[in-house]
Design a protein around this motif. Structure first.
Motif, mmCIF file in Angstrom:
data_model
loop_
_atom_site.group_PDB
_atom_site.id
_atom_site.type_symbol
_atom_site.label_atom_id
_atom_site.label_comp_id
_atom_site.label_asym_id
_atom_site.label_seq_id
_atom_site.Cartn_x
_atom_site.Cartn_y
_atom_site.Cartn_z
ATOM 1 N N PHE A 96 33.598 32.613 52.541
ATOM 2 C CA PHE A 96 33.045 33.280 51.358
ATOM 3 C C PHE A 96 34.090 33.522 50.272
ATOM 4 O O PHE A 96 33.817 34.192 49.290
ATOM 5 N N ALA A 97 35.303 32.996 50.435
ATOM 6 C CA ALA A 97 36.378 33.300 49.495
ATOM 7 C C ALA A 97 36.009 32.941 48.053
ATOM 8 O O ALA A 97 36.276 33.698 47.126
ATOM 9 N N LYS A 98 35.366 31.790 47.842
ATOM 10 C CA LYS A 98 35.043 31.355 46.477
ATOM 11 C C LYS A 98 34.080 32.304 45.785
ATOM 12 O O LYS A 98 34.081 32.413 44.560
ATOM 13 N N ALA A 99 33.267 33.001 46.556
ATOM 14 C CA ALA A 99 32.254 33.880 45.953
ATOM 15 C C ALA A 99 32.888 35.054 45.221
ATOM 16 O O ALA A 99 32.256 35.676 44.381
ATOM 17 N N PHE A 100 34.152 35.349 45.525
ATOM 18 C CA PHE A 100 34.774 36.539 44.954
ATOM 19 C C PHE A 100 35.723 36.223 43.806
ATOM 20 O O PHE A 100 36.462 37.086 43.365
ATOM 21 N N ARG A 101 35.694 34.993 43.333
ATOM 22 C CA ARG A 101 36.602 34.622 42.255
ATOM 23 C C ARG A 101 36.010 34.882 40.883
ATOM 24 O O ARG A 101 36.669 34.698 39.873
ATOM 25 N N GLY A 102 34.765 35.277 40.840
ATOM 26 C CA GLY A 102 34.127 35.570 39.562
ATOM 27 C C GLY A 102 34.461 36.977 39.092
ATOM 28 O O GLY A 102 35.310 37.663 39.639
ATOM 29 N N GLU A 103 33.758 37.441 38.088
ATOM 30 C CA GLU A 103 34.064 38.731 37.492
ATOM 31 C C GLU A 103 33.497 39.902 38.291
ATOM 32 O O GLU A 103 34.121 40.953 38.394
ATOM 33 N N LEU A 104 32.302 39.752 38.846
ATOM 34 C CA LEU A 104 31.681 40.847 39.582
ATOM 35 C C LEU A 104 32.261 40.921 40.996
ATOM 36 O O LEU A 104 32.242 39.949 41.741
ATOM 37 N N GLN A 105 32.768 42.094 41.359
ATOM 38 C CA GLN A 105 33.347 42.305 42.682
ATOM 39 C C GLN A 105 32.407 43.173 43.509
ATOM 40 O O GLN A 105 31.842 44.156 42.999
ATOM 41 N N PRO A 106 32.241 42.858 44.800
ATOM 42 C CA PRO A 106 31.324 43.638 45.638
ATOM 43 C C PRO A 106 31.616 45.125 45.679
ATOM 44 O O PRO A 106 30.707 45.935 45.814
ATOM 45 N N VAL A 107 32.898 45.506 45.569
ATOM 46 C CA VAL A 107 33.198 46.938 45.636
ATOM 47 C C VAL A 107 32.560 47.694 44.476
ATOM 48 O O VAL A 107 32.260 48.887 44.581
ATOM 49 N N GLU A 108 32.313 47.005 43.337
ATOM 50 C CA GLU A 108 31.609 47.645 42.223
ATOM 51 C C GLU A 108 30.194 48.031 42.653
ATOM 52 O O GLU A 108 29.675 49.087 42.261
ATOM 53 N N LEU A 109 29.568 47.173 43.452
ATOM 54 C CA LEU A 109 28.240 47.495 43.971
ATOM 55 C C LEU A 109 28.311 48.694 44.898
ATOM 56 O O LEU A 109 27.445 49.567 44.872
ATOM 57 N N GLY A 110 29.349 48.733 45.741
ATOM 58 C CA GLY A 110 29.506 49.861 46.651
ATOM 59 C C GLY A 110 29.697 51.178 45.917
ATOM 60 O O GLY A 110 29.116 52.196 46.290
ATOM 61 N N ARG A 111 30.501 51.150 44.846
ATOM 62 C CA ARG A 111 30.723 52.379 44.068
ATOM 63 C C ARG A 111 29.425 52.862 43.426
ATOM 64 O O ARG A 111 29.115 54.053 43.439
ATOM 65 N N ARG A 112 28.663 51.930 42.841
ATOM 66 C CA ARG A 112 27.414 52.330 42.183
ATOM 67 C C ARG A 112 26.400 52.847 43.209
ATOM 68 O O ARG A 112 25.695 53.826 42.948
ATOM 69 N N LEU A 113 26.346 52.189 44.365
ATOM 70 C CA LEU A 113 25.391 52.595 45.389
ATOM 71 C C LEU A 113 25.674 54.019 45.863
ATOM 72 O O LEU A 113 24.765 54.849 45.959
ATOM 73 N N THR A 114 26.940 54.326 46.135
ATOM 74 C CA THR A 114 27.262 55.684 46.602
ATOM 75 C C THR A 114 27.068 56.707 45.483
ATOM 76 O O THR A 114 26.704 57.855 45.756
ATOM 77 N N ARG A 115 27.273 56.293 44.235
ATOM 78 C CA ARG A 115 27.017 57.219 43.124
ATOM 79 C C ARG A 115 25.531 57.524 43.009
ATOM 80 O O ARG A 115 25.135 58.673 42.739
ATOM 81 N N GLU A 116 24.693 56.515 43.245
ATOM 82 C CA GLU A 116 23.252 56.749 43.233
ATOM 83 C C GLU A 116 22.851 57.719 44.344
ATOM 84 O O GLU A 116 21.956 58.558 44.159
ATOM 85 N N MET A 117 23.496 57.610 45.488
ATOM 86 C CA MET A 117 23.224 58.559 46.572
ATOM 87 C C MET A 117 23.541 59.982 46.138
ATOM 88 O O MET A 117 22.772 60.914 46.396
ATOM 89 N N ASP A 118 24.694 60.148 45.480
ATOM 90 C CA ASP A 118 25.105 61.488 45.025
ATOM 91 C C ASP A 118 24.145 62.038 43.969
ATOM 92 O O ASP A 118 23.802 63.225 43.980
ATOM 93 N N LEU A 119 23.723 61.171 43.057
ATOM 94 C CA LEU A 119 22.859 61.610 41.967
ATOM 95 C C LEU A 119 21.445 61.946 42.443
ATOM 96 O O LEU A 119 20.797 62.841 41.899
ATOM 97 N N ARG A 120 20.978 61.242 43.459
ATOM 98 C CA ARG A 120 19.584 61.371 43.890
ATOM 99 C C ARG A 120 19.421 62.136 45.202
ATOM 100 O O ARG A 120 18.337 62.142 45.775
ATOM 101 N N ARG A 121 20.467 62.760 45.657
ATOM 102 C CA ARG A 121 20.354 63.573 46.867
ATOM 103 C C ARG A 121 19.446 64.765 46.580
ATOM 104 O O ARG A 121 19.300 65.198 45.430
ATOM 105 N N ALA A 122 18.842 65.288 47.614
ATOM 106 C CA ALA A 122 17.924 66.420 47.462
ATOM 107 C C ALA A 122 18.202 67.447 48.551
ATOM 108 O O ALA A 122 18.616 67.103 49.667
ATOM 109 N N VAL A 123 17.983 68.701 48.206
ATOM 110 C CA VAL A 123 18.185 69.786 49.163
ATOM 111 C C VAL A 123 16.909 69.975 49.968
ATOM 112 O O VAL A 123 15.821 70.113 49.414
ATOM 113 N N ALA A 124 17.038 69.960 51.279
ATOM 114 C CA ALA A 124 15.906 70.171 52.181
ATOM 115 C C ALA A 124 16.264 71.284 53.163
ATOM 116 O O ALA A 124 17.383 71.815 53.152
ATOM 117 N N ALA A 125 15.309 71.616 53.998
ATOM 118 C CA ALA A 125 15.522 72.720 54.934
ATOM 119 C C ALA A 125 16.707 72.458 55.854
ATOM 120 O O ALA A 125 17.412 73.389 56.250
#
Length: 217
Positions: free
Chosen positions: A18-47
């Protein structure tokens, strides 16, 4: 820590096919950062504490999607694991299994993407919990829960008397078993050493010097 582990796993993967897939501009870790940020933003308080989204839809541009090629399914699972690790670090709970879907849309330009996150309740509802020394309640669902010192354990203990992979909680029908994984100092339930033991609500599991309480609804 979760994103760091995510990056390290991806580094090992891209050494191969999969090495060639990571030579472009978009890096997978950017997806990971956004995904965890969405978790933080959309978390909800429950019992029972903080509930985080467990279903994610990642949309890439067509070029980036094709660039990742056969890596898409692996990337989806790595993102799901990153979500689980982030939930563990932030004391979030899920109401269903974590699932990540990756697709593409024509209207997106290269290196742009979107991530939507939502809570989807599954049949696998938490009814059993392990209460950690700080009061955090970790849900026990259908997937095994490993306890130990290693960072990739679902429950990581900073206990020098605990083994790297010390014990595991496994569901068997309506019951939960604690299974010692060949640890150096052994696993105890209510002070008694066990190799495998069915847990009852109120049981105290001792891993090294750490006491954990099992609770069942």
């Amino acid at each position: 820590m979760g994103l760091q582990q995510f990056e390290q796993r991806l580094e090992r993967l891209v050494e191969g096919a999969f090495a060639k897939a990571f030579r472009g501009e978009l890096q997978p870790v950017e997806l990971g950062r956004r995904l965890t940020r969405e978790m933080d933003l959309r978390r909800a308080v429950a019992a029972r504490g903080l509930i985080a989204p467990n279903h994610f839809e990642v949309v890439l541009c067509q070029d980036d999607y094709e660039r990742f090629g056969g890596f898409v399914d692996v990337l989806a699972e790595e993102l799901a694991q990153a979500a689980r690790e982030h939930a563990n670090e932030e004391s979030y709970s899920f109401l269903g299994p974590v699932h990540v879907e990756i697709g593409w849309a024509e209207e997106l330009s290269r290196s742009t993407f979107s991530i939507s996150a939502e809570v989807i309740e599954g049949e696998d509802q938490p009814t059993d919990w392990l209460v950690l020394p700080d009061g955090e309640r970790y849900p026990i669902l259908s997937e095994p829960v490993t306890i130990g010192r290693l960072p990739d354990c679902e429950i990581q203990l900073a206990d020098p008397n605990a083994s790297r992979r010390h014990a595991q909680l496994r569901r068997q029908g309506e019951t939960v078993l604690i299974i010692d994984l060949g640890s150096t100092n052994g696993t105890k339930v209510n002070g008694i050493p066990v190799r495998q033991q069915r847990l009852m609500s109120g049981d105290v599991v001792t891993i090294g010097m750490t006491a954990l309480r099992f609770e069942s609804d």
